[in-house]
Design a protein around this motif. Sequence first.
Motif, PDB file in Angstrom:
ATOM      1  N   GLU A  84       0.835  -1.197   0.000  1.00  0.00           N
ATOM      2  CA  GLU A  84       0.000   0.000   0.000  1.00  0.00           C
ATOM      3  C   GLU A  84       0.870   1.247   0.000  1.00  0.00           C
ATOM      4  OE1 GLU A  84      -3.160   0.681   2.742  1.00  0.00           O
ATOM      5  OE2 GLU A  84      -3.617  -1.448   2.751  1.00  0.00           O
ATOM      6  N   LEU A  85       0.407   2.234  -0.769  1.00  0.00           N
ATOM      7  CA  LEU A  85       1.100   3.517  -0.770  1.00  0.00           C
ATOM      8  C   LEU A  85       0.586   4.356   0.384  1.00  0.00           C
ATOM      9  CD1 LEU A  85       0.992   4.379  -4.562  1.00  0.00           C
ATOM     10  CD2 LEU A  85       2.936   3.541  -3.261  1.00  0.00           C
ATOM     11  N   PRO A  86       1.481   5.077   1.041  1.00  0.00           N
ATOM     12  CA  PRO A  86       1.012   5.911   2.155  1.00  0.00           C
ATOM     13  C   PRO A  86       0.181   7.077   1.624  1.00  0.00           C
ATOM     14  CG  PRO A  86       3.359   6.255   1.760  1.00  0.00           C
ATOM     15  CD  PRO A  86       2.922   5.126   0.859  1.00  0.00           C
ATOM     16  N   ASP A  87      -0.695   7.589   2.474  1.00  0.00           N
ATOM     17  CA  ASP A  87      -1.516   8.740   2.083  1.00  0.00           C
ATOM     18  C   ASP A  87      -0.628   9.944   1.805  1.00  0.00           C
ATOM     19  OD1 ASP A  87      -3.930   7.469   2.234  1.00  0.00           O
ATOM     20  OD2 ASP A  87      -4.235   7.977   4.354  1.00  0.00           O
ATOM     21  N   GLU A  88      -1.100  10.729   0.853  1.00  0.00           N
ATOM     22  CA  GLU A  88      -0.379  11.937   0.456  1.00  0.00           C
ATOM     23  C   GLU A  88      -0.563  13.017   1.512  1.00  0.00           C
ATOM     24  OE1 GLU A  88      -1.867  13.874  -3.119  1.00  0.00           O
ATOM     25  OE2 GLU A  88      -0.161  13.022  -4.170  1.00  0.00           O
ATOM     26  N   PRO A  89       0.504  13.727   1.877  1.00  0.00           N
ATOM     27  CA  PRO A  89       0.319  14.825   2.832  1.00  0.00           C
ATOM     28  C   PRO A  89      -0.555  15.926   2.218  1.00  0.00           C
ATOM     29  CG  PRO A  89       2.667  14.332   2.523  1.00  0.00           C
ATOM     30  CD  PRO A  89       1.898  13.500   1.550  1.00  0.00           C
ATOM     31  N   ALA A  90      -1.244  16.648   3.056  1.00  0.00           N
ATOM     32  CA  ALA A  90      -2.163  17.688   2.574  1.00  0.00           C
ATOM     33  C   ALA A  90      -1.416  18.776   1.801  1.00  0.00           C
ATOM     34  CB  ALA A  90      -2.909  18.299   3.757  1.00  0.00           C
ATOM     35  N   ASN A  91      -0.226  19.109   2.250  1.00  0.00           N
ATOM     36  CA  ASN A  91       0.552  20.143   1.558  1.00  0.00           C
ATOM     37  C   ASN A  91       0.898  19.717   0.136  1.00  0.00           C
ATOM     38  OD1 ASN A  91       0.527  21.755   3.777  1.00  0.00           O
ATOM     39  ND2 ASN A  91       2.584  21.202   4.469  1.00  0.00           N
ATOM     40  N   LEU A  92       1.246  18.464  -0.058  1.00  0.00           N
ATOM     41  CA  LEU A  92       1.618  17.969  -1.388  1.00  0.00           C
ATOM     42  C   LEU A  92       0.399  17.953  -2.317  1.00  0.00           C
ATOM     43  CD1 LEU A  92       3.933  16.897  -3.064  1.00  0.00           C
ATOM     44  CD2 LEU A  92       3.369  14.609  -2.279  1.00  0.00           C
ATOM     45  N   ARG A  93      -0.736  17.567  -1.782  1.00  0.00           N
ATOM     46  CA  ARG A  93      -1.967  17.570  -2.563  1.00  0.00           C
ATOM     47  C   ARG A  93      -2.335  18.999  -2.985  1.00  0.00           C
ATOM     48  NH1 ARG A  93      -6.379  15.129   0.854  1.00  0.00           N
ATOM     49  NH2 ARG A  93      -4.429  14.609   1.785  1.00  0.00           N
ATOM     50  N   PHE A  94      -2.179  19.946  -2.046  1.00  0.00           N
ATOM     51  CA  PHE A  94      -2.453  21.349  -2.345  1.00  0.00           C
ATOM     52  C   PHE A  94      -1.509  21.859  -3.448  1.00  0.00           C
ATOM     53  CE2 PHE A  94      -1.224  25.785  -1.500  1.00  0.00           C
ATOM     54  CZ  PHE A  94      -2.430  26.403  -1.798  1.00  0.00           C
ATOM     55  N   LEU A  95      -0.226  21.536  -3.334  1.00  0.00           N
ATOM     56  CA  LEU A  95       0.745  21.978  -4.338  1.00  0.00           C
ATOM     57  C   LEU A  95       0.447  21.375  -5.713  1.00  0.00           C
ATOM     58  CD1 LEU A  95       4.123  21.936  -2.385  1.00  0.00           C
ATOM     59  CD2 LEU A  95       2.872  23.914  -3.236  1.00  0.00           C
ATOM     60  N   ARG A  96       0.047  20.117  -5.758  1.00  0.00           N
ATOM     61  CA  ARG A  96      -0.283  19.480  -7.030  1.00  0.00           C
ATOM     62  C   ARG A  96      -1.469  20.184  -7.689  1.00  0.00           C
ATOM     63  NH1 ARG A  96      -1.019  13.610  -6.342  1.00  0.00           N
ATOM     64  NH2 ARG A  96       1.234  13.622  -6.383  1.00  0.00           N
ATOM     65  N   ARG A  97      -2.495  20.474  -6.910  1.00  0.00           N
ATOM     66  CA  ARG A  97      -3.667  21.176  -7.455  1.00  0.00           C
ATOM     67  C   ARG A  97      -3.306  22.600  -7.888  1.00  0.00           C
ATOM     68  NH1 ARG A  97      -7.796  18.900  -2.984  1.00  0.00           N
ATOM     69  NH2 ARG A  97      -8.160  16.893  -3.982  1.00  0.00           N
ATOM     70  N   LEU A  98      -2.474  23.270  -7.104  1.00  0.00           N
ATOM     71  CA  LEU A  98      -2.050  24.624  -7.422  1.00  0.00           C
ATOM     72  C   LEU A  98      -1.273  24.653  -8.742  1.00  0.00           C
ATOM     73  CD1 LEU A  98      -1.951  27.562  -6.398  1.00  0.00           C
ATOM     74  CD2 LEU A  98       0.228  26.993  -5.322  1.00  0.00           C
ATOM     75  N   VAL A  99      -0.368  23.716  -8.934  1.00  0.00           N
ATOM     76  CA  VAL A  99       0.403  23.650 -10.178  1.00  0.00           C
ATOM     77  C   VAL A  99      -0.521  23.375 -11.358  1.00  0.00           C
ATOM     78  CG1 VAL A  99       2.135  22.294 -11.432  1.00  0.00           C
ATOM     79  CG2 VAL A  99       2.590  23.042  -9.099  1.00  0.00           C
ATOM     80  N   THR A 100      -1.493  22.505 -11.186  1.00  0.00           N
ATOM     81  CA  THR A 100      -2.441  22.204 -12.259  1.00  0.00           C
ATOM     82  C   THR A 100      -3.254  23.439 -12.622  1.00  0.00           C
ATOM     83  OG1 THR A 100      -2.582  19.917 -11.496  1.00  0.00           O
ATOM     84  CG2 THR A 100      -4.326  20.687 -12.949  1.00  0.00           C
ATOM     85  N   VAL A 101      -3.762  24.149 -11.620  1.00  0.00           N
ATOM     86  CA  VAL A 101      -4.554  25.352 -11.873  1.00  0.00           C
ATOM     87  C   VAL A 101      -3.696  26.420 -12.553  1.00  0.00           C
ATOM     88  CG1 VAL A 101      -5.744  27.282 -10.741  1.00  0.00           C
ATOM     89  CG2 VAL A 101      -6.237  24.934 -10.055  1.00  0.00           C
ATOM     90  N   LEU A 102      -2.479  26.613 -12.088  1.00  0.00           N
ATOM     91  CA  LEU A 102      -1.600  27.607 -12.696  1.00  0.00           C
ATOM     92  C   LEU A 102      -1.248  27.243 -14.139  1.00  0.00           C
ATOM     93  CD1 LEU A 102       0.778  28.494  -9.725  1.00  0.00           C
ATOM     94  CD2 LEU A 102      -1.072  29.857 -10.674  1.00  0.00           C
ATOM     95  N   THR A 103      -1.085  25.973 -14.418  1.00  0.00           N
ATOM     96  CA  THR A 103      -0.814  25.538 -15.788  1.00  0.00           C
ATOM     97  C   THR A 103      -1.987  25.867 -16.697  1.00  0.00           C
ATOM     98  OG1 THR A 103       0.589  23.747 -14.970  1.00  0.00           O
ATOM     99  CG2 THR A 103      -0.229  23.545 -17.226  1.00  0.00           C
ATOM    100  N   VAL A 104      -3.199  25.594 -16.231  1.00  0.00           N
ATOM    101  CA  VAL A 104      -4.393  25.892 -17.017  1.00  0.00           C
ATOM    102  C   VAL A 104      -4.515  27.400 -17.238  1.00  0.00           C
ATOM    103  CG1 VAL A 104      -6.928  25.834 -16.981  1.00  0.00           C
ATOM    104  CG2 VAL A 104      -5.608  23.805 -16.334  1.00  0.00           C
ATOM    105  N   VAL A 105      -4.249  28.190 -16.212  1.00  0.00           N
ATOM    106  CA  VAL A 105      -4.330  29.656 -16.337  1.00  0.00           C
ATOM    107  C   VAL A 105      -3.283  30.153 -17.329  1.00  0.00           C
ATOM    108  CG1 VAL A 105      -3.944  31.824 -15.090  1.00  0.00           C
ATOM    109  CG2 VAL A 105      -5.355  30.031 -14.072  1.00  0.00           C
ATOM    110  N   MET A 106      -2.070  29.617 -17.287  1.00  0.00           N
ATOM    111  CA  MET A 106      -1.033  30.030 -18.232  1.00  0.00           C
ATOM    112  C   MET A 106      -1.409  29.675 -19.669  1.00  0.00           C
ATOM    113  SD  MET A 106       2.738  29.446 -16.600  1.00  0.00           S
ATOM    114  CE  MET A 106       3.425  29.291 -18.218  1.00  0.00           C
ATOM    115  N   ILE A 107      -1.953  28.502 -19.886  1.00  0.00           N
ATOM    116  CA  ILE A 107      -2.370  28.092 -21.226  1.00  0.00           C
ATOM    117  C   ILE A 107      -3.470  29.023 -21.737  1.00  0.00           C
ATOM    118  CG2 ILE A 107      -3.533  26.264 -22.528  1.00  0.00           C
ATOM    119  CD1 ILE A 107      -1.952  24.250 -20.797  1.00  0.00           C
ATOM    120  N   CYS A 108      -4.436  29.330 -20.880  1.00  0.00           N
ATOM    121  CA  CYS A 108      -5.506  30.252 -21.284  1.00  0.00           C
ATOM    122  C   CYS A 108      -4.939  31.638 -21.586  1.00  0.00           C
ATOM    123  CB  CYS A 108      -6.563  30.342 -20.189  1.00  0.00           C
ATOM    124  SG  CYS A 108      -7.530  28.836 -20.004  1.00  0.00           S
TER     125      CYS A 108
END
Length: 94
Positions: free
Chosen positions: A2-26
Amino acid sequence: MELPDEPANLRFLRRLVTVLTVVMICGVLVVIFLLVTRLRERGPDLPDSITLPDGSEAVNFTIGAGWYGVITSDDEILIFDRLSGKLRQKVTID
């Protein structure tokens, strides 16, 4: 295994990078769209035809406020009125 649960900070950073990528593309798409639409707009009003003196051949053309000029192969600059198309001035280049 089993993989350990992702820390909340890492999940937040992943979502933030995804949102920023979408904003940059737009943003890039908007800039490209604006460039294309602005560059396709009309340029300056050019005369339909220019009557040059006999034997003259145009080499260059320029536009000013209320006039346009033609440089001929005879080393002359012909200045025409933009509205009437009449020859205003003739300058010989030495």
